[in-house]
Design an enzyme around this catalytic site. Structure first.
Site, PDB file in Angstrom:
ATOM      1  N   TRP A  19       0.710  -1.039  -0.149  1.00 15.16           N
ATOM      2  CA  TRP A  19      -0.099   0.109   0.312  1.00 15.16           C
ATOM      3  C   TRP A  19       0.986   1.400  -0.112  1.00 15.16           C
ATOM      4  CZ3 TRP A  19      -5.262  -0.348  -0.635  1.00 15.16           C
ATOM      5  CH2 TRP A  19      -5.729   1.202  -0.212  1.00 15.16           C
ATOM      6  N   HIS A  49       0.639  -5.550   6.289  1.00 16.26           N
ATOM      7  CA  HIS A  49      -0.211  -5.916   5.488  1.00 16.26           C
ATOM      8  C   HIS A  49      -0.033  -5.894   4.696  1.00 16.26           C
ATOM      9  CE1 HIS A  49      -3.384  -4.228   8.565  1.00 16.26           C
ATOM     10  NE2 HIS A  49      -1.946  -3.414   9.375  1.00 16.26           N
ATOM     11  N   HIS A  53      -2.428 -11.037   4.135  1.00 16.73           N
ATOM     12  CA  HIS A  53      -2.588 -11.118   5.785  1.00 16.73           C
ATOM     13  C   HIS A  53      -3.799 -10.853   6.169  1.00 16.73           C
ATOM     14  CE1 HIS A  53      -2.877  -7.062   3.984  1.00 16.73           C
ATOM     15  NE2 HIS A  53      -3.679  -6.848   5.185  1.00 16.73           N
ATOM     16  N   ASP A  55      -6.688  -8.742   8.448  1.00 23.80           N
ATOM     17  CA  ASP A  55      -6.918  -7.191   9.122  1.00 23.80           C
ATOM     18  C   ASP A  55      -7.539  -7.835  10.805  1.00 23.80           C
ATOM     19  OD1 ASP A  55      -6.039  -5.924   7.224  1.00 23.80           O
ATOM     20  OD2 ASP A  55      -7.544  -4.835   6.984  1.00 23.80           O
ATOM     21  N   HIS A  59      -7.029  -2.675  13.548  1.00 21.56           N
ATOM     22  CA  HIS A  59      -7.029  -1.473  11.955  1.00 21.56           C
ATOM     23  C   HIS A  59      -7.820  -0.587  12.554  1.00 21.56           C
ATOM     24  CE1 HIS A  59      -4.684  -1.422   9.168  1.00 21.56           C
ATOM     25  NE2 HIS A  59      -5.628  -1.946   7.651  1.00 21.56           N
ATOM     26  N   HIS A 163     -13.789  -0.922   5.593  1.00 21.93           N
ATOM     27  CA  HIS A 163     -13.265  -1.976   7.105  1.00 21.93           C
ATOM     28  C   HIS A 163     -13.804  -1.401   7.769  1.00 21.93           C
ATOM     29  CE1 HIS A 163      -9.583  -1.786   4.273  1.00 21.93           C
ATOM     30  NE2 HIS A 163      -9.439  -2.446   5.616  1.00 21.93           N
ATOM     31  N   GLU A 175      -7.078 -10.429   3.238  1.00 20.62           N
ATOM     32  CA  GLU A 175      -6.350  -9.817   2.375  1.00 20.62           C
ATOM     33  C   GLU A 175      -5.038 -10.038   1.931  1.00 20.62           C
ATOM     34  OE1 GLU A 175      -7.872  -5.597   3.416  1.00 20.62           O
ATOM     35  OE2 GLU A 175      -6.567  -6.026   4.964  1.00 20.62           O
TER      36      GLU A 175
HETATM   37 ZN   LIG Z   1      -4.921  -5.337   5.853  1.00 24.97          ZN
END
Ligand SMILES: [Zn+2]
Length: 218
Positions: A19, A49, A53, A55, A59, A163, A175
Site C-alpha cells: 500500500w 499488511h 494477511h 486485519d 486496524h 473497513h 486480504e
Molecule cells: Zn490490511
C-alpha cells in the site's frame, strides 16, 4: 479423491507491491555462509499488511481487538468462492443474488485475480468492496471475508468506511489473496496468521481446495 490443495497466498519478497506509504519488504542477511559465517541468518522487515494477511479490529477501531483475539477456526473450514462480475466493485446488488448466510467464509474472486495475479506495481484501480456491500455483509454476519488484492476498501473512496463497517461487525478480513487458481463454489480453507501479539494485522499463509459443488448459487 479430494481436489489438490492450492496455495492462495502471495509470495513474500522484496519488491512486492505494498500500500502506498507502507514500508517496503526487506530481507537482510545478518550472517551468511557465503561470507564465511557459521550459518546463514536473515532478518525480515515488512509491514503486517503486505502480501496475504489478516486485519484485526484494532486496524480501524480505537478499542478494537488485536490479532491474538482471532479464533483459530475463523480461518479453517468450509468457505465459498464467489465470482464477482462487476469490474469496479463488489456491490450489495450483486451479492444479493448469492444467498449469503450467517457465519460464512466468503472469498471474492474479482477481476483482480486475473489482472493483478502477477507481481507488479501497486494498482490504485483494484476491485474493492463498496460501502453498501460492506453493510450488507455486516448485516448477514459472515465470519470472514477474503479479497484478491491488498485491501477490502478502495484506494480513492470508501476504504476506511468499508473497513470500519466490516470490523465493527466482528468480521475478520483476509486480504492480498491470489484466487486465480480456484473456481467459484465451495472450498475448504486453511489460513493461519502469524501469532503476533498486540498488532492490528498479521501475515498469513492460506491454502484452499475445491469441494464438490452442492450449491448452484455459489
Ligand atoms: Zn490490511
Amino acid at each position: 479423491m479430494p481436489a489438490p490443495w492450492i496455495d492462495i497466498s502471495r509470495p513474500v519478497q522484496p519488491g512486492m507491491a505494498v500500500w502506498p506509504g507502507d514500508p517496503a519488504t526487506r530481507f537482510e542477511r545478518v550472517q551468511d555462509l557465503a561470507k564465511g559465517d557459521a550459518c546463514t541468518v536473515t532478518r525480515l522487515s515488512m509491514c503486517v499488511h503486505a502480501a496475504t494477511h489478516l486485519d484485526a479490529p484494532s486496524h480501524f477501531l480505537p478499542d478494537g481487538k488485536d490479532m491474538t483475539a482471532m479464533p483459530i477456526e475463523t480461518g479453517i473450514g468450509r468457505a465459498r468462492v464467489i465470482g464477482i462480475e462487476n469490474a469496479k466493485a463488489v456491490t450489495a446488488a450483486e451479492l444479493a443474488g448469492h444467498g449469503v448466510r450467517k457465519g460464512e467464509r466468503l472469498l471474492f474472486q474479482t477481476a483482480n485475480s486475473q489482472r493483478l495475479a502477477a507481481p507488479g506495481p501497486f494498482a490504485e484501480d483494484f476491485v474493492s468492496i463498496a460501502e453498501d456491500a460492506a453493510r450488507y455483509l455486516a448485516e448477514k454476519r459472515v465470519r470472514l471475508i477474503g479479497v484478491d488484492y491488498l485491501s477490502v476498501g478502495g484506494f480513492h473512496d470508501d476504504g476506511a468506511a468499508t473497513h470500519r463497517i466490516l470490523l465493527e461487525a466482528g468480521i475478520w478480513l483476509l486480504e492480498g489473496l491470489d484466487l486465480s487458481g480456484l473456481s467459484p463454489g465451495p472450498v475448504e480453507l486453511v489460513c493461519l496468521p502469524l501469532r503476533l501479539v498486540g498488532t492490528e494485522g498479521a501475515p498469513a499463509r492460506a491454502v484452499a481446495r475445491q469441494l464438490a459443488r452442492r450449491d448452484r448459487r455459489a
